[in-house]
Design a protein around this motif. Structure first.
Motif, PDB file in Angstrom:
ATOM      1  N   THR A 444       0.836  -1.204   0.000  1.00 59.71           N
ATOM      2  CA  THR A 444       0.000   0.000   0.000  1.00 59.71           C
ATOM      3  C   THR A 444       0.869   1.251   0.000  1.00 59.71           C
ATOM      4  O   THR A 444       2.086   1.163   0.089  1.00 59.71           O
ATOM      5  N   GLY A 445       0.189   2.366  -0.066  1.00 57.11           N
ATOM      6  CA  GLY A 445       0.891   3.649   0.067  1.00 57.11           C
ATOM      7  C   GLY A 445       0.759   4.164   1.489  1.00 57.11           C
ATOM      8  O   GLY A 445       0.808   5.361   1.727  1.00 57.11           O
ATOM      9  N   GLY A 446       0.556   3.249   2.427  1.00 60.52           N
ATOM     10  CA  GLY A 446       0.324   3.631   3.827  1.00 60.52           C
ATOM     11  C   GLY A 446       1.621   3.909   4.574  1.00 60.52           C
ATOM     12  O   GLY A 446       2.705   3.579   4.120  1.00 60.52           O
ATOM     13  N   GLN A 453      -0.069   7.462   9.986  1.00 61.70           N
ATOM     14  CA  GLN A 453      -1.050   7.541   8.909  1.00 61.70           C
ATOM     15  C   GLN A 453      -2.083   8.621   9.219  1.00 61.70           C
ATOM     16  O   GLN A 453      -2.455   9.409   8.366  1.00 61.70           O
ATOM     17  N   CYS A 463      -0.274   4.117  -4.311  1.00 61.36           N
ATOM     18  CA  CYS A 463      -0.853   2.917  -3.710  1.00 61.36           C
ATOM     19  C   CYS A 463      -1.554   2.013  -4.735  1.00 61.36           C
ATOM     20  O   CYS A 463      -2.526   2.421  -5.367  1.00 61.36           O
ATOM     21  N   TYR A 466      -5.279   1.792  -4.054  1.00 61.60           N
ATOM     22  CA  TYR A 466      -6.069   2.902  -4.585  1.00 61.60           C
ATOM     23  C   TYR A 466      -6.283   2.736  -6.092  1.00 61.60           C
ATOM     24  O   TYR A 466      -7.377   2.976  -6.613  1.00 61.60           O
ATOM     25  N   VAL A 484     -12.448   7.406  -1.183  1.00 58.98           N
ATOM     26  CA  VAL A 484     -11.262   6.639  -0.808  1.00 58.98           C
ATOM     27  C   VAL A 484     -10.036   7.540  -0.871  1.00 58.98           C
ATOM     28  O   VAL A 484      -9.221   7.574   0.046  1.00 58.98           O
ATOM     29  N   CYS A 488      -8.058   8.822   2.425  1.00 55.72           N
ATOM     30  CA  CYS A 488      -6.696   8.309   2.534  1.00 55.72           C
ATOM     31  C   CYS A 488      -5.716   9.446   2.775  1.00 55.72           C
ATOM     32  O   CYS A 488      -4.988   9.439   3.761  1.00 55.72           O
ATOM     33  N   ARG A 493      -8.395   7.331   6.828  1.00 50.29           N
ATOM     34  CA  ARG A 493      -8.584   5.957   6.380  1.00 50.29           C
ATOM     35  C   ARG A 493      -7.310   5.178   6.685  1.00 50.29           C
ATOM     36  O   ARG A 493      -6.209   5.643   6.426  1.00 50.29           O
ATOM     37  N   LEU A 494      -7.485   4.001   7.241  1.00 48.52           N
ATOM     38  CA  LEU A 494      -6.307   3.177   7.520  1.00 48.52           C
ATOM     39  C   LEU A 494      -6.286   2.005   6.537  1.00 48.52           C
ATOM     40  O   LEU A 494      -7.330   1.545   6.076  1.00 48.52           O
ATOM     41  N   CYS A 495      -5.086   1.543   6.260  1.00 47.61           N
ATOM     42  CA  CYS A 495      -4.943   0.568   5.177  1.00 47.61           C
ATOM     43  C   CYS A 495      -5.670  -0.748   5.436  1.00 47.61           C
ATOM     44  O   CYS A 495      -6.207  -1.347   4.510  1.00 47.61           O
ATOM     45  N   CYS A 498      -9.215  -0.331   4.542  1.00 37.96           N
ATOM     46  CA  CYS A 498      -9.309   0.033   3.127  1.00 37.96           C
ATOM     47  C   CYS A 498      -9.107  -1.196   2.251  1.00 37.96           C
ATOM     48  O   CYS A 498      -9.822  -1.433   1.277  1.00 37.96           O
ATOM     49  N   LYS A 499      -8.124  -2.018   2.650  1.00 36.38           N
ATOM     50  CA  LYS A 499      -7.861  -3.237   1.881  1.00 36.38           C
ATOM     51  C   LYS A 499      -8.992  -4.250   2.049  1.00 36.38           C
ATOM     52  O   LYS A 499      -9.331  -4.950   1.106  1.00 36.38           O
TER      53      LYS A 499
HETATM   54 FE1  SF4 Z   1      -3.818   2.744  -0.083  1.00 34.45          FE
HETATM   55 FE2  SF4 Z   1      -6.129   2.658   1.180  1.00 34.45          FE
HETATM   56 FE3  SF4 Z   1      -3.853   2.649   2.542  1.00 34.45          FE
HETATM   57 FE4  SF4 Z   1      -4.645   4.842   1.311  1.00 34.45          FE
HETATM   58  S1  SF4 Z   1      -5.669   3.840   2.992  1.00 34.45           S
HETATM   59  S2  SF4 Z   1      -2.607   3.972   1.294  1.00 34.45           S
HETATM   60  S3  SF4 Z   1      -5.635   3.979  -0.514  1.00 34.45           S
HETATM   61  S4  SF4 Z   1      -4.596   1.077   1.163  1.00 34.45           S
END
Ligand code: SF4
Ligand code: TRP
Length: 542
Positions: A444-446, A453, A463, A466, A484, A488, A493-495, A498-499
């Protein structure tokens, strides 16, 4: 275009190029920096035409489709209810995956917008360039087509074919091949003495694929939705489409030939002189006067039919420039009248066709050895006439094909999405549970910790999850993609969650798609395509 829609490129600062730009249809499908493709290859930014598209697809709205060549022609036809077509091809080397889905969707969308739609199986290419056996090809082809149909391709309205079985495509390829040579293939594709001949044949077949929609019925704007790695094929085909034309239509002011830039200089001079001439009640502007005007301005023009600049003097010691060329050409033409006209240049026409064209030009005209000038036709009228005469005399009358380019998806494991790394991509045939698991396991881009985060927000632009939302899972629902994205980057929003949401959507998508694939079996029965070929041989590179 909706300014708020988060975009696949996140609208971020341009990154430093990470790798050399190269577009290789058989190399690895990755692009360091999409912006480089604009400058380097003359692909245009999709944003420039987006506003002309009546009801743009979500891939267009979100910047996934980032570039194009002459898509304006297709958008215009769409808006005016005129004929247009969309075609793309699939090399049956493995299972169809979510990257192919982008292209399936693009074809289907154009079909629903009223276009003639074509999907083809590039079996000759798979056999010659990838060494796929005919049995493998049959099986993979079947899987591609089931997904294409399951996603909504209307096979009764549209056409599906395989390269090897399409006689018209083969014949067209043969014809186009007579206007291309090996050096060009070397330059475009890096082919060399080791490249197998069938691979080359598959390239010329692809140029025929791309022009095939115009052969079926009539020449029309045609879009080829592909990844940018296919641009070399598009460029070559655009060239060949022109090379087979009988006539080239241009605009001119006198009997000599001038390129676009020189023409522009003369056009401006003509406009200025026309006003001046009217004041002086002079009907005919002479080329020599225009030379005087361009060189030294209005006061230098003699307006005397007996007083012209010396045509043997090359324009005063100047560097090569459009102005200098214009002056020299105009000097040489001396007394010849300067008059706007459209010109039909004879490129490939038979004598008969050229005669027929001359005959068909309305109004005042002048016939020269290799061209005919028409004084009372617009350029548009001339283009139509040229095409009509060509088609009436055994020619194709092709328009240059258009294209749109989509971004490649990032692999779920970071890096490239590659069919040789199963965890990096999702096949449309993956078990829905496996699809779920792959998304749950994705990079992810988390940030490193939940705390960070919340503080800094995630990097949605970096990400792969995303991307899944933007390219596929959010579908037509821009709100979801926006939510989203903003949740994010705002740190709301936490990964993990989200995942989970993405993984569930992926599972649903795969379940639904695979159900539709089963229903598509029946539709595929009705498609006129042989998926049980009795061809022999082992093909090229293995
Ligand atoms: Fe990716 Fe979702 Fe995490 Fe943002 S919250 S980095 S969109 S996984
Ligand atoms: N070369 C394409 C690929 O590698 C397949 C292809 C063949 C194609 N003919 C085409 C794509 C015509 C677009 C248009 O996938």
């Amino acid at each position: 275009m909706d300014e708020d829609t988060p975009r696949a490129d996140g609208g971020t600062e341009r990154a430093e190029p990470t790798e050399d730009v190269a577009l290789d249809p058989w190399g690895s499908a990755s692009v360091g920096d999409y912006a480089d493709l604009f400058e380097e290859f003359g692909i245009e930014a999709f944003d420039d035409v987006a506003d002309d598209v009546p009801d743009p697809h979500y891939l267009m709205r979100r910047g996934v489709i980032f570039g194009h060549r002459e898509y304006d022609a297709v958008a215009e036809a769409m808006a005016n209810d005129e004929p247009f077509a969309a075609l793309s091809g699939f090399m049956p080397t493995g299972d169809p995956h979510i990257g192919h889905k982008l292209v399936f969707d693009e074809i289907i969308w154009h079909q629903r917008q009223g276009g003639d739609a074509f999907g083809l199986i590039a079996d000759l290419e798979a056999h010659s360039a990838r060494g796929m056996s005919w049995d493998e090809i049959d099986e993979h082809a079947r899987n591609y087509l089931l997904s294409l149909l399951a996603l909504g391709f209307d096979a009764e309205e549209g056409e599906i074919y395989r390269q090897s079985d399409n006689r018209e495509v083969q014949d067209l390829g043969f014809e186009l091949g007579s206007k291309a040579n090996f050096s060009e293939f070397e330059a475009i594709y890096g082919f060399d003495g080791e490249t197998n001949i069938s691979h080359m044949q598959s390239v010329i077949t692809q140029t025929a694929d791309i022009l095939y929609p115009q052969l079926v019925d009539e020449p029309k704007p045609t879009v080829i939705p592909v990844g940018p790695d296919q641009d070399p094929h598009v460029r070559l085909t655009r060239d060949l489409a022109t090379r087979v034309r009988y006539f080239k239509v241009t605009e001119a002011f006198a009997s000599f030939e001038a390129d676009e830039e020189v023409h522009q200089v003369i056009a401006e001079a003509y406009d200025d002189l026309k006003e001046e001439a009217q004041k002086r009640e002079i009907d005919t502007i002479r080329c020599g006067w225009a030379a005087q005007y361009i060189e030294d301005g209005t006061d230098a023009v003699t307006w005397d039919i007996n007083e012209f600049p010396d045509k043997n003097v090359v324009s005063a010691g100047t560097e090569p420039s459009p102005e200098r060329d214009a002056i020299n050409n105009l000097r040489n033409a001396v007394k010849e009248p300067l008059r706007p006209r459209v010109r039909f240049l004879n490129r490939n026409a038979t004598d008969e066709a050229f005669e027929a064209l001359i005959e068909a030009v309305d109004g005042e005209k002048r016939v020269f050895e290799g061209h005919v000038d028409a004084f009372e036709m617009t350029r548009g009228e001339a283009e139509s006439l040229a095409r009509e005469v060509e088609i009436g005399h055994g020619g194709f009358g092709f328009r240059q094909p258009s294209s749109i380019y989509h971004r490649f998806m990032t692999g779920l494991t970071g890096g490239k999405m590659s069919s040789s790394i199963p965890a990096s991509h999702i096949s449309l045939l993956d078990d829905p549970e496996d699809g779920y698991d792959k998304v749950r396991a994705a990079t992810t881009g988390g940030r490193d910790t939940a705390e960070k985060q919340r503080e800094l927000g995630g990097e949605a632009d970096e990400c792969p999850v995303y991307e899944l939302y933007a390219y596929l899972l959010a579908g037509d629902d821009d709100e979801l993609a926006k939510t989203v994205y903003s949740e994010c980057v705002n740190g709301e929003r936490l990964c993990g969650g989200c995942k989970e949401q993405a993984a569930e959507l992926m599972r649903e998508f795969l379940e639904d798609h695979q159900e539709k694939r089963e229903e598509a079996e029946e539709l595929l029965e009705d498609v006129d395509i042989d998926l049980d070929s009795d061809r022999r041989g082992t093909g090229g590179e293995h």
